[in-house]
Design a protein around this motif. Structure first.
Motif, PDB file in Angstrom:
ATOM      1  N   ALA A  39       0.850  -1.199   0.000  1.00 37.27           N
ATOM      2  CA  ALA A  39       0.000   0.000   0.000  1.00 37.27           C
ATOM      3  C   ALA A  39       0.878   1.239   0.000  1.00 37.27           C
ATOM      4  O   ALA A  39       1.770   1.382   0.828  1.00 37.27           O
ATOM      5  N   GLY A  40       0.623   2.140  -0.928  1.00 37.79           N
ATOM      6  CA  GLY A  40       1.360   3.399  -0.955  1.00 37.79           C
ATOM      7  C   GLY A  40       0.786   4.387   0.036  1.00 37.79           C
ATOM      8  O   GLY A  40      -0.005   4.043   0.914  1.00 37.79           O
ATOM      9  N   LYS A  41       1.131   5.645  -0.106  1.00 37.61           N
ATOM     10  CA  LYS A  41       0.700   6.667   0.840  1.00 37.61           C
ATOM     11  C   LYS A  41      -0.206   7.717   0.199  1.00 37.61           C
ATOM     12  O   LYS A  41      -0.414   8.782   0.756  1.00 37.61           O
ATOM     13  N   THR A  42      -0.765   7.423  -0.968  1.00 35.81           N
ATOM     14  CA  THR A  42      -1.584   8.422  -1.641  1.00 35.81           C
ATOM     15  C   THR A  42      -2.996   8.477  -1.108  1.00 35.81           C
ATOM     16  O   THR A  42      -3.716   9.433  -1.354  1.00 35.81           O
ATOM     17  N   GLY A  43      -3.429   7.447  -0.384  1.00 34.70           N
ATOM     18  CA  GLY A  43      -4.801   7.413   0.099  1.00 34.70           C
ATOM     19  C   GLY A  43      -5.790   6.974  -0.953  1.00 34.70           C
ATOM     20  O   GLY A  43      -6.992   7.143  -0.789  1.00 34.70           O
ATOM     21  N   GLN A  44      -5.317   6.398  -2.048  1.00 33.53           N
ATOM     22  CA  GLN A  44      -6.174   5.923  -3.120  1.00 33.53           C
ATOM     23  C   GLN A  44      -6.155   4.401  -3.144  1.00 33.53           C
ATOM     24  O   GLN A  44      -5.097   3.785  -3.077  1.00 33.53           O
ATOM     25  N   LEU A  45      -7.348   3.794  -3.251  1.00 37.73           N
ATOM     26  CA  LEU A  45      -7.420   2.336  -3.279  1.00 37.73           C
ATOM     27  C   LEU A  45      -6.680   1.744  -4.464  1.00 37.73           C
ATOM     28  O   LEU A  45      -6.122   0.653  -4.367  1.00 37.73           O
ATOM     29  N   ASN A  46      -6.649   2.468  -5.586  1.00 33.48           N
ATOM     30  CA  ASN A  46      -5.961   1.919  -6.754  1.00 33.48           C
ATOM     31  C   ASN A  46      -4.443   2.026  -6.633  1.00 33.48           C
ATOM     32  O   ASN A  46      -3.716   1.644  -7.542  1.00 33.48           O
TER      33      ASN A  46
ATOM     34  N   TYR B  84      -7.992 -16.822   0.772  1.00 32.46           N
ATOM     35  CA  TYR B  84      -8.782 -15.727   1.335  1.00 32.46           C
ATOM     36  C   TYR B  84      -7.966 -14.990   2.390  1.00 32.46           C
ATOM     37  O   TYR B  84      -7.183 -15.600   3.129  1.00 32.46           O
ATOM     38  N   VAL B  85      -8.157 -13.679   2.447  1.00 37.01           N
ATOM     39  CA  VAL B  85      -7.538 -12.844   3.482  1.00 37.01           C
ATOM     40  C   VAL B  85      -8.643 -12.057   4.175  1.00 37.01           C
ATOM     41  O   VAL B  85      -9.477 -11.437   3.512  1.00 37.01           O
ATOM     42  N   GLY B  86      -8.666 -12.110   5.500  1.00 32.47           N
ATOM     43  CA  GLY B  86      -9.653 -11.356   6.260  1.00 32.47           C
ATOM     44  C   GLY B  86      -9.212  -9.914   6.425  1.00 32.47           C
ATOM     45  O   GLY B  86      -8.083  -9.633   6.831  1.00 32.47           O
ATOM     46  N   LEU B  87     -10.095  -8.979   6.091  1.00 34.72           N
ATOM     47  CA  LEU B  87      -9.805  -7.551   6.203  1.00 34.72           C
ATOM     48  C   LEU B  87     -10.690  -6.913   7.264  1.00 34.72           C
ATOM     49  O   LEU B  87     -11.812  -7.351   7.493  1.00 34.72           O
ATOM     50  N   GLU B  88     -10.188  -5.869   7.897  1.00 32.68           N
ATOM     51  CA  GLU B  88     -10.941  -5.160   8.929  1.00 32.68           C
ATOM     52  C   GLU B  88     -10.665  -3.674   8.801  1.00 32.68           C
ATOM     53  O   GLU B  88     -10.000  -3.222   7.863  1.00 32.68           O
ATOM     54  N   GLN B  89     -11.171  -2.882   9.753  1.00 29.59           N
ATOM     55  CA  GLN B  89     -11.069  -1.439   9.650  1.00 29.59           C
ATOM     56  C   GLN B  89      -9.621  -0.963   9.567  1.00 29.59           C
ATOM     57  O   GLN B  89      -9.301  -0.014   8.838  1.00 29.59           O
ATOM     58  N   ALA B  90      -8.721  -1.602  10.296  1.00 26.93           N
ATOM     59  CA  ALA B  90      -7.310  -1.207  10.255  1.00 26.93           C
ATOM     60  C   ALA B  90      -6.745  -1.320   8.843  1.00 26.93           C
ATOM     61  O   ALA B  90      -5.926  -0.496   8.422  1.00 26.93           O
TER      62      ALA B  90
ATOM     63  N   VAL C  52      -8.539  -1.055   6.067  1.00 28.24           N
ATOM     64  CA  VAL C  52      -9.153   0.030   5.291  1.00 28.24           C
ATOM     65  C   VAL C  52      -8.370   1.320   5.508  1.00 28.24           C
ATOM     66  O   VAL C  52      -8.126   2.083   4.575  1.00 28.24           O
ATOM     67  N   ASN C  53      -7.951   1.571   6.746  1.00 27.92           N
ATOM     68  CA  ASN C  53      -7.173   2.775   7.051  1.00 27.92           C
ATOM     69  C   ASN C  53      -5.845   2.773   6.303  1.00 27.92           C
ATOM     70  O   ASN C  53      -5.378   3.821   5.837  1.00 27.92           O
ATOM     71  N   VAL C  54      -5.230   1.594   6.174  1.00 25.86           N
ATOM     72  CA  VAL C  54      -3.983   1.492   5.411  1.00 25.86           C
ATOM     73  C   VAL C  54      -4.233   1.845   3.948  1.00 25.86           C
ATOM     74  O   VAL C  54      -3.500   2.632   3.338  1.00 25.86           O
ATOM     75  N   ALA C  55      -5.286   1.277   3.383  1.00 25.22           N
ATOM     76  CA  ALA C  55      -5.605   1.516   1.971  1.00 25.22           C
ATOM     77  C   ALA C  55      -5.946   2.981   1.709  1.00 25.22           C
ATOM     78  O   ALA C  55      -5.652   3.508   0.632  1.00 25.22           O
ATOM     79  N   LYS C  56      -6.544   3.660   2.691  1.00 26.82           N
ATOM     80  CA  LYS C  56      -6.931   5.063   2.541  1.00 26.82           C
ATOM     81  C   LYS C  56      -5.778   6.014   2.833  1.00 26.82           C
ATOM     82  O   LYS C  56      -5.914   7.228   2.686  1.00 26.82           O
ATOM     83  N   GLY C  57      -4.651   5.466   3.291  1.00 29.12           N
ATOM     84  CA  GLY C  57      -3.507   6.313   3.572  1.00 29.12           C
ATOM     85  C   GLY C  57      -3.559   7.012   4.912  1.00 29.12           C
ATOM     86  O   GLY C  57      -2.770   7.921   5.182  1.00 29.12           O
ATOM     87  N   SER C  58      -4.481   6.608   5.791  1.00 25.57           N
ATOM     88  CA  SER C  58      -4.622   7.254   7.102  1.00 25.57           C
ATOM     89  C   SER C  58      -3.911   6.487   8.203  1.00 25.57           C
ATOM     90  O   SER C  58      -4.143   6.718   9.379  1.00 25.57           O
ATOM     91  N   SER C  59      -3.060   5.548   7.826  1.00 27.62           N
ATOM     92  CA  SER C  59      -2.300   4.760   8.789  1.00 27.62           C
ATOM     93  C   SER C  59      -0.825   4.800   8.420  1.00 27.62           C
ATOM     94  O   SER C  59      -0.469   4.892   7.240  1.00 27.62           O
ATOM     95  N   GLN C  60       0.049   4.748   9.421  1.00 30.59           N
ATOM     96  CA  GLN C  60       1.486   4.719   9.173  1.00 30.59           C
ATOM     97  C   GLN C  60       1.924   3.367   8.610  1.00 30.59           C
ATOM     98  O   GLN C  60       2.991   3.239   8.028  1.00 30.59           O
ATOM     99  N   CYS C  61       1.086   2.370   8.798  1.00 31.71           N
ATOM    100  CA  CYS C  61       1.400   1.025   8.321  1.00 31.71           C
ATOM    101  C   CYS C  61       1.207   0.945   6.803  1.00 31.71           C
ATOM    102  O   CYS C  61       0.402   1.689   6.228  1.00 31.71           O
ATOM    103  N   THR C  62       1.953   0.079   6.140  1.00 33.94           N
ATOM    104  CA  THR C  62       1.800  -0.114   4.692  1.00 33.94           C
ATOM    105  C   THR C  62       1.508  -1.571   4.353  1.00 33.94           C
ATOM    106  O   THR C  62       1.599  -1.963   3.193  1.00 33.94           O
ATOM    107  N   THR C  63       1.142  -2.369   5.356  1.00 28.57           N
ATOM    108  CA  THR C  63       0.843  -3.777   5.114  1.00 28.57           C
ATOM    109  C   THR C  63      -0.644  -4.035   5.331  1.00 28.57           C
ATOM    110  O   THR C  63      -1.286  -3.372   6.139  1.00 28.57           O
TER     111      THR C  63
END
Length: 290
Positions: A57-64, A89-95, A97-108
């Protein structure tokens, strides 16, 4: 030959003539891009190649901006206690989503994974190649995930891998909180604060399985309908978490004695209200992020 223009510049070396021309080599350009900072995304069929990939996940805050990149871990030797899983299958949660939106310091992305065992370490005896399993691990969103066998569980024959992945983390969390920490016993009472979420609903089912008397709080009428309809919890044991009189309401429902266990799953400012609900020698377990 008039179809060719004359070469006005050339060089000779060891009897070979060289001319200053070049030809596009897309595969070579792509290989250079992969190892440089100017890499570009290339659309491909995920498993139609002999490469192990993982999500970045990059840091642009864009899902693409989520993209697959080479997974160097997959090319290293397997530890003796590790199980390698081909991800289905991979289970996803709010954390995540925050990574994908760029609102988290994490990139995994991803913390639980399910699939088929492809390799096992020399000391692994509980799992076999081809077995359906589920596991918890960071950076789970990769084609081949590996984890110590201590954090891997077989998927029962009657359950699909997708259902196991969806439920695994919630039930592990609820079990650890209620059994390992709270030591809840049959006939004890429990207040689950924030029961509408996945961990809350897992805690409801586990508490009832263990014979506890369940009281819950919800944040909306939709959550109230869920817990009363799906889990048959009486209306008198369901409370609004945003009520300013939560403590008094619960105490009134338990005849002023308090509950044996309070399991708090929310981040809010009603902690004093929750603690009012704890009876003598009761236990308070807080699983909020604060």
């Amino acid at each position: 030959n008039k179809s060719y223009e004359p070469e006005m510049e050339y060089a000779e070396k060891n009897g070979t003539i060289f001319i200053p021309r070049f030809k596009t080599n897309n595969s070579f350009d792509h290989e250079i891009d992969r190892h440089s900072a100017r890499s570009k995304s290339l659309m491909q069929i995920l498993y139609d190649q002999d490469r192990a990939l993982k999500i970045f996940a990059g840091k642009t805050g864009q899902l693409n901006d989520l993209r697959w990149m080479d997974d160097e871990l997959a090319t290293t030797a397997l530890s003796e206690n590790d199980v390698e899983i081909k991800t289905q299958y991979v289970g996803l949660e709010q954390a995540d989503v925050n990574v994908a939106k760029g609102s988290s310091q994490c990139t995994t992305v991803g913390r639980q994974v399910g699939g088929i065992v492809t390799r096992v370490g020399a000391s692994v005896t509980r799992f076999q190649i081809g077995q359906k399993v589920v596991a918890v691990r960071p950076e789970a969103c990769r084609m081949y995930a590996r984890q110590s066998q201590d954090f891997v569980q077989p998927v029962p024959e009657h359950m699909s891998v997708v259902d196991a992945v969806a439920a695994f983390r919630a039930y592990v969390t609820a079990y650890y909180a209620l059994v390992n920490l709270a030591h809840i016993q049959c006939s004890e009472s429990i207040l689950i604060h924030g029961a509408g979420g996945e961990v809350g609903q897992a805690a409801i089912q586990l508490s009832r399985y263990l014979g506890a008397k369940v009281y819950v709080t919800v944040r909306s009428e939709e959550e109230r309908e869920t817990v009363t309809r799906m889990y048959s919890i009486p209306e008198g044991r369901v409370f609004r978490s945003d009520s300013g009189t939560l403590g008094q309401s619960v105490l009134r429902a338990v005849h002023g004695e308090g509950v044996d266990v309070v399991l708090s799953l929310v981040d809010d400012d009603v902690a004093p209200q929750e603690r009012l609900c704890v009876g003598e020698f009761g236990r308070f377990i807080g699983l909020g992020s604060r």
